[in-house]
Design a protein around this motif. Structure first.
Motif, mmCIF file in Angstrom:
data_model
loop_
_atom_site.group_PDB
_atom_site.id
_atom_site.type_symbol
_atom_site.label_atom_id
_atom_site.label_comp_id
_atom_site.label_asym_id
_atom_site.label_seq_id
_atom_site.Cartn_x
_atom_site.Cartn_y
_atom_site.Cartn_z
ATOM 1 N N LEU A 173 -0.851 -0.534 -1.887
ATOM 2 C CA LEU A 173 -0.929 -2.036 -1.048
ATOM 3 C C LEU A 173 -0.355 -3.464 -0.553
ATOM 4 C CD1 LEU A 173 -4.473 -0.245 0.697
ATOM 5 C CD2 LEU A 173 -1.869 0.311 1.165
ATOM 6 N N ILE A 185 3.424 2.874 -3.720
ATOM 7 C CA ILE A 185 2.523 3.493 -2.668
ATOM 8 C C ILE A 185 2.869 4.856 -2.822
ATOM 9 C CG2 ILE A 185 3.787 2.621 -1.263
ATOM 10 C CD1 ILE A 185 1.353 2.050 -0.321
ATOM 11 N N PHE A 269 -5.576 2.514 6.250
ATOM 12 C CA PHE A 269 -5.140 3.574 5.349
ATOM 13 C C PHE A 269 -6.423 4.517 5.148
ATOM 14 C CE2 PHE A 269 -1.990 0.788 4.631
ATOM 15 C CZ PHE A 269 -1.018 1.464 4.524
#
Length: 291
Positions: A173, A185, A269
């Motif tokens: 991230l 990612i 997230f």
């Protein structure tokens, strides 16, 4: 959901960082050859018994005057002499009792065979510290180094992984928002990953799947149609039980106004079974200021 409810505690790393750091204290007056043999003995023992990489060699050696070395000649061992040597080994991984037993025995053997140190004069302390307590260079936290090495190894092996550690996710991230690097990612996203961006934004909408996520982050969201310039700084990446939050400070010039604006965004997230399951942008546009 209020933004304050999304902020968790700083993400901690669950795995260790194998990187012993050695401090050696011994009596002053020893020859350069003697000191070199002592240094080599502990390094060779670490490589042999703790699987340390041969080029992973960091030591500080201190020679002490007699009044700077205070020790019992007979407590729990001995008899000790003026050739007493102390090894303080800081490691990021608990190797277990068996590995440590082998290390101690190999170390005293190599010291006896090389510089001729009596085993009774060898004093060893091993302490453990988590990766975030290391920074090898350039101000980079050790947990990022660990995550990068693990992800790079997986990429080299072309391995398909079903789950990732939280440290690896936090690092990926950071790379996404700090350096626009999507490569780390994308494999972490579930096939049904959903990216939710408020419809009130010019580039808002719902984006499903890793490919759509990759396209969204291929450049600055909204691109040149929305912004004359756009820069982001990652303030922090925080981890909760089932999510990460990424806090950003943005400096941008919207085409609509042509004026520099400073504003803060927060990305949430979601985590599910070791993968990233979804993301949502919380854009704090009300707090934007004009330079």
């Amino acid at each position: 959901m209020d933004l304050k409810d999304l902020l968790g505690s700083p993400e901690s790393v669950k795995r260790g960082l194998p990187m012993p750091f050695v401090e050696i204290s011994l009596a002053r007056g020893k020859s350069a050859g003697y000191v070199e043999e002592v240094s080599r003995a502990v390094h060779d023992a670490l490589v042999a018994e703790l699987n340390m990489k041969p080029d992973d060699n960091f030591q500080l050696i201190r020679q002490c005057d007699p009044n700077e070395m205070v020790f019992s000649r007979s407590f729990r061992g001995g008899p000790r002499t003026g050739n007493w040597i102390v090894f303080r080994i800081t490691d990021g991984v608990d190797r277990g009792d068996r590995a440590k037993r082998r290390l101690y025995k190999t170390l005293v053997r190599l010291l006896h065979e090389g510089p001729g140190v009596d085993p009774a004069d060898v004093f060893v302390m091993i302490t453990l510290t988590p990766p975030e307590n290391f920074s090898f260079a350039d101000g980079v936290i050790g947990s990022d180094v660990l995550a990068a090495e693990a992800l790079e190894a997986a990429r080299d092996e072309s391995a398909v992984r079903s789950a990732y550690t939280r440290a690896e996710m936090a690092y990926a991230l950071t790379e996404l928002f700090a350096h626009h690097d999507r490569d780390l990612i994308l494999p972490m996203l579930r096939d049904d990953f959903v990216l939710d961006v408020p419809a009130s934004l010019p580039y808002g909408g719902e984006f499903v799947g890793p490919e759509a996520f990759g396209n969204f982050f291929a450049g600055v969201p909204g691109g040149s149609e929305v912004w004359e310039s756009f820069e982001s700084r990652v303030d922090q990446v925080l981890g909760g039980d089932d999510h990460f939050t990424v806090q950003l400070t943005n400096r941008a010039v919207p085409k609509a106004t042509g004026k520099m604006r400073v504003f803060h965004n927060l990305w949430l997230f979601e985590i599910a079974a070791g993968r990233l399951a979804g993301a949502r942008l919380y854009a704090d546009t009300a707090a934007a200021t004009t330079d």
